[in-house]
Design a protein around this motif. Structure first.
Motif, short mmCIF file in Angstrom:
data_model
loop_
_atom_site.label_atom_id
_atom_site.label_comp_id
_atom_site.label_asym_id
_atom_site.label_seq_id
_atom_site.Cartn_x
_atom_site.Cartn_y
_atom_site.Cartn_z
N ARG A 284 0.81 -1.22 0.00
CA ARG A 284 0.00 0.00 0.00
C ARG A 284 0.84 1.27 0.00
O ARG A 284 0.32 2.34 -0.28
CB ARG A 284 -0.93 0.00 1.20
CG ARG A 284 -1.82 -1.22 1.25
CD ARG A 284 -2.76 -1.19 2.42
NE ARG A 284 -3.43 -2.47 2.59
CZ ARG A 284 -4.28 -2.75 3.55
NH1 ARG A 284 -4.57 -1.83 4.44
NH2 ARG A 284 -4.83 -3.94 3.63
N GLN A 298 -3.74 7.60 -1.93
CA GLN A 298 -4.97 6.82 -1.99
C GLN A 298 -4.63 5.34 -1.87
O GLN A 298 -4.64 4.59 -2.85
CB GLN A 298 -5.73 7.12 -3.28
CG GLN A 298 -6.14 8.58 -3.40
CD GLN A 298 -6.79 8.90 -4.73
OE1 GLN A 298 -7.15 8.00 -5.50
NE2 GLN A 298 -6.94 10.18 -5.02
N THR A 300 -6.15 3.13 0.24
CA THR A 300 -7.21 2.27 0.73
C THR A 300 -7.48 1.16 -0.28
O THR A 300 -7.75 1.43 -1.44
CB THR A 300 -8.50 3.07 0.94
OG1 THR A 300 -8.22 4.16 1.81
CG2 THR A 300 -9.57 2.20 1.56
N PHE A 536 -11.63 0.65 10.13
CA PHE A 536 -11.11 1.55 9.11
C PHE A 536 -12.12 1.76 7.99
O PHE A 536 -12.30 2.87 7.49
CB PHE A 536 -9.80 0.99 8.53
CG PHE A 536 -9.30 1.73 7.34
CD1 PHE A 536 -8.71 2.97 7.48
CD2 PHE A 536 -9.44 1.20 6.07
CE1 PHE A 536 -8.25 3.67 6.37
CE2 PHE A 536 -8.99 1.89 4.96
CZ PHE A 536 -8.39 3.13 5.11
N ARG A 540 -13.61 5.21 6.64
CA ARG A 540 -13.50 5.53 5.22
C ARG A 540 -14.86 5.85 4.63
O ARG A 540 -15.02 6.77 3.82
CB ARG A 540 -12.86 4.35 4.48
CG ARG A 540 -12.88 4.47 2.97
CD ARG A 540 -11.99 5.57 2.46
NE ARG A 540 -12.07 5.69 1.02
CZ ARG A 540 -11.37 6.55 0.28
NH1 ARG A 540 -10.52 7.35 0.87
NH2 ARG A 540 -11.50 6.60 -1.01
N ARG A 569 -6.03 7.97 2.82
CA ARG A 569 -6.73 6.72 3.09
C ARG A 569 -8.21 6.96 3.41
O ARG A 569 -9.03 6.07 3.24
CB ARG A 569 -6.07 6.01 4.28
CG ARG A 569 -4.63 5.69 4.09
CD ARG A 569 -3.86 5.57 5.41
NE ARG A 569 -4.34 4.51 6.26
CZ ARG A 569 -4.94 4.70 7.44
NH1 ARG A 569 -5.18 5.93 7.86
NH2 ARG A 569 -5.32 3.69 8.17
#
Length: 800
Positions: A284, A298, A300, A536, A540, A569
């Motif tokens: 990531r 970005q 996620t 998370f 998000r 994220r």
């Protein structure tokens, strides 16, 4: 961009950079003496142009100073041809600017490389009806097979090339350059020297540099002419894992050996035109060369995908373990100087396809092309070597949609060893600057042409006009298409395409990418995908359609990317403001004492956002507590003790806001408020008082955007400091009783003694926000993120 001039050197064209030689650009310094500058200009003019400064004339800038009229006349008579040429080119360039200026800044910068830009780019005539079949009568005329590996052989055979030559079922083709040893030889390989390439008679040969991997263009045509239906585009320093390309790639698209199960495909999301495929395969905090820097945060992972039937994966991009295809910024900032990068991707992750309207970087190091996509092999020649294959990849993806094809990313298929030879940032500078604009251009591009070749040429021409590559690439493209026909390749049929109304299937397939250890950052990744990940996802979902505007102090080199990784994220977009603009880092310039003045233009960029959170980097934002705040209300610090202070216009003192000029600014703004806003304000504040408040963090929901924009413009006209303007604007929009009373209610303001001692000792994840804790260095920023991981354990994934 970097283009190749007639003299073989590189020059910047189309984005305002100074026109210098490649050697001078690499050195990054001006000549040490005026005499050397003078000699360089005289030798290179008119391909090189220098700006004059102050009131000096152009001749004085060239090193000539006239103390008398006679000496000037003597110079003029002696150098009359040069003066005439200079004057002609200058006037021609000025005329061109006025003739072609379309309102964009780039149109005013076309004086760079004058020799290439004085005339409008001609549109080539393909004349495909008169293309004759090409016959190879050379030593390899009988070599026919359907699977080819093409590499550039610019030195002695590497051990990796030797292994490529031993892959069963594949024919290795090595294309030489001017510095390739004459005795180059690998058992079983086809080797094309410069002389042999010339004999083949391909039209593209005259456009290619003599010693560059771009000569692989010749190899592609040769392979097609000799029966290729699959071409593996490889680098001479990659080692195929397991020595078998069939192990991971979908080499066969039809028949019993082809894939029969569906492929995962990214979901088409509003305003998402580019993805980082490395996230899908477990990394990531790693990004590929050519990914726009604003997309780097970005990280996620997608956990919900659509599915698509196989058979159209005409371009297949494999990943590389060890040293992936990362850019110079990653390479230079993500490892210790004496430690080689050795990154592992998830070998068990399924391949993932890109839908129409979504792109990702695609390189020339480890990519399999199927016959319907052979047109997409051409590498442009006007760009730097580190930009050419990435621009090719984006260009090919756009045309791929026209024939119903798709780009698919596969688990690691090769191993690349880090040999401590970082790429020059200058060679990739155009990618960092232009990749986002290129993607936007390609996604929005439309063509009414009725054949594939016509669409290809149309797009290539418009890319040259837009400054993404040079005019010579348009000519190269026309020659390439003719060569393709001459070697027997036939263009596929177009499909009906409706990019303006892409339908997204309701069915979805779940896949949760792994979070691989970030060992390249010196940190062991201990997070799990259990409770922490579900939390998370909840955060998000809450912040996912909000935009964060982050105000950062200067310098930015060591803090901006980690901040983007942290907040990207969560938020739909992260806009970074600072005192100075930094294009490479995606930072916009703003007067931070009245940054509200820039917000209306930012609001206009994201019309579908639910709201905008504006925050200074010194605010430690514990976002997990704010996920229950009301996103439709205004958020401010009004509920936090000591943050909103009421002062009298009659007060005097040493506080800055009590100075006459500031108080007069408040009065002037109040006098200009429209009636409805002034009425709201007077419900809270009388004529004799005003409010001063810290503006470190606040939130404007979508339903107040128009109100805030109108008021911000009024405040900007009187140049009112935002600590005075923002509380006034908020009270003019609504009564503080209607603000969200929960958001920021648990605020901890650090004292000078707290900051001096250690803010980490004061920090607790139970507060909504804590400030000011400013990260002036990378180690301090890491301490902040480490402290925040007490509230969000997934943060350990992005620690550096």
């Amino acid at each position: 961009m970097l283009v190749q001039q007639a003299n073989g050197k590189a020059a910047w064209v189309g984005n305002g950079s100074r026109n210098v030689s490649a050697e001078e650009e690499a050195a990054g310094a001006e000549r040490d003496s005026e005499e050397e500058q003078q000699q360089e200009v005289l030798q290179s003019f008119p391909l090189h142009r220098r700006h004059t400064n102050g009131s000096s004339s152009g001749l004085e800038h060239l090193g000539y100073r006239s103390s008398t009229g006679s000496s000037f006349c003597g110079y003029l008579m002696h150098n009359l041809p040069k003066v005439v040429i200079i004057a002609f080119i200058f006037l021609s360039a000025v005329i061109l600017i006025f003739a072609r200026n379309r309102g964009e800044t780039s149109a005013l910068l076309c004086m760079e490389s004058v020799s290439e830009q004085l005339e409008q780019i001609p549109y080539p005539d393909l004349d495909l009806k008169h293309v004759s079949p090409r016959v190879d009568s050379g030593r390899y005329s009988g070599r026919k097979t359907d699977k080819w590996i093409v590499v550039a052989a610019l030195g002695q055979p590497t051990s990796e090339i030797l292994e490529l030559g031993r892959i069963p079922g594949w024919q290795l083709l090595a294309v030489g350059g001017s510095e390739t040893p004459s005795d180059w030889k690998v058992a079983g390989a086809v080797f094309l020297s410069l002389e042999q390439q010339a004999v083949l008679g391909y039209q593209i040969n005259s456009y290619l540099p003599y010693n560059s991997y771009l000569r692989k263009n010749i190899g592609y045509l040769f392979a097609i002419q000799h029966g290729a239906t699959k071409i593996y585009d490889a680098d001479e320093k990659v080692k195929v894992l397991g020595g078998d390309l069939n192990r991971v790639f979908d080499v066969e698209l039809r028949g019993q050996k082809s894939r029969h199960d569906p492929l995962l495909q990214y979901r088409s999301l509003e305003n998402r035109t580019v993805v980082n495929p490395f996230v899908h395969f477990g990394q990531r905090s790693v990004w590929p060369r050519g990914l726009p820097l604003e997309v780097v945060p970005q990280i996620t992972p997608d956990v919900s995908y659509t599915e698509v039937l196989p058979g159209q994966q005409f371009i297949q991009q494999g990943l590389a373990n060890g040293l992936p295809d990362v850019d110079s910024i990653f390479y230079s900032t993500r490892k210790a100087e004496d430690v080689a990068i050795d990154i592992e991707f998830d070998t068990l992750a399924p391949p993932v396809a890109l839908p129409q309207g979504t792109m990702a970087p695609c390189n020339a190091l480890n990519t399999l092309f199927q016959s319907p996509g052979f047109w997409g092999l051409l590498l442009p020649v006007s760009l730097t070597p580190k930009s050419a294959d990435i621009v090719r990849g984006y260009w090919a993806q756009r045309i791929l949609w026209e024939i119903g094809g798709m780009l698919v990313f596969y688990p690691p298929t090769v191993k690349r060893v880090d040999v401590a030879q970082p790429s020059s940032f200058l060679e990739e500078k155009d990618l960092h600057r232009e990749s986002a604009r290129l993607i936007k251009f390609l996604v929005n591009w439309r063509s009414q042409n009725s054949t594939l070749f016509d669409k290809i040429l149309h797009l290539s021409y418009e890319m040259a006009e837009a400054g993404f590559w040079g005019a010579q690439d348009v000519e190269l493209m026309a020659a390439w298409l003719k060569d393709l026909l001459s070697v027997g390749w036939r263009q596929p049929q177009l499909v009906d395409l409706n990019l303006d109304n892409v339908t997204v299937p309701l069915e979805h397939k779940q896949f949760v990418p792994k979070a691989y250890p970030s060992v390249h950052l010196g940190v062991e990744d201990t997070t799990t995908m259990g409770i922490e990940f579900s939390e998370f996802l909840k955060w998000r979902q809450y912040y996912g359609n909000m935009v964060l505007v982050l105000e950062c102090s200067y310098p930015l080199n060591h803090t901006v990317l980690p901040w983007r990784l942290l907040y990207g994220r969560l938020f739909k977009h992260v806009v970074v403001l600072s005192q100075e603009k930094e294009v490479a880092l995606g930072v916009e310039a703003s007067d931070l004492w009245m940054s509200y003045n820039l917000l209306p233009s930012i609001f206009e960029r994201y019309p579908t956002a639910e709201g905008f959170l504006i925050m200074k980097e010194g605010v430690i934002f514990n976002y997990w507590h704010l996920a229950s705040a009301n996103k439709t209300l205004l958020w401010s610090l009004h509920a936090a003790n000591g943050t909103w202070q009421v002062a009298s216009f009659n007060d005097e003192g040493s506080a800055w806001y009590l100075e006459k000029g500031y108080k007069n600014g408040v009065k002037k703004l109040l006098s200009q408020l429209p009636v409805e806003y002034r009425t709201n304000y007077r419900e809270v504040m009388d004529d004799g008082h005003f409010t001063v408040s810290t503006s470190d963090v606040y939130y404007v929901p979508a339903r107040y955007i128009d109100d805030f924009s109108a008021l911000a413009r009024l405040a900007g006209k009187v140049k009112l400091h935002q600590d005075l303007a923002l509380p006034l604007l908020f009270m003019a929009m609504d009564n503080p009783h209607n603000f969200d009373g929960y958001a920021f209610s648990k605020t901890r303001i650090l004292l000078d003694s707290d900051v001096k001692e250690d803010p980490a000792l004061i920090y607790t994840p139970n507060w909504h926000i804590i400030y000011p804790w400013v990260a002036s260095s990378e180690p301090e920023l890491y301490r902040i993120i480490k402290a925040m991981s007490a509230g969000d354990p997934t943060l350990s994934e992005i620690l550096e």
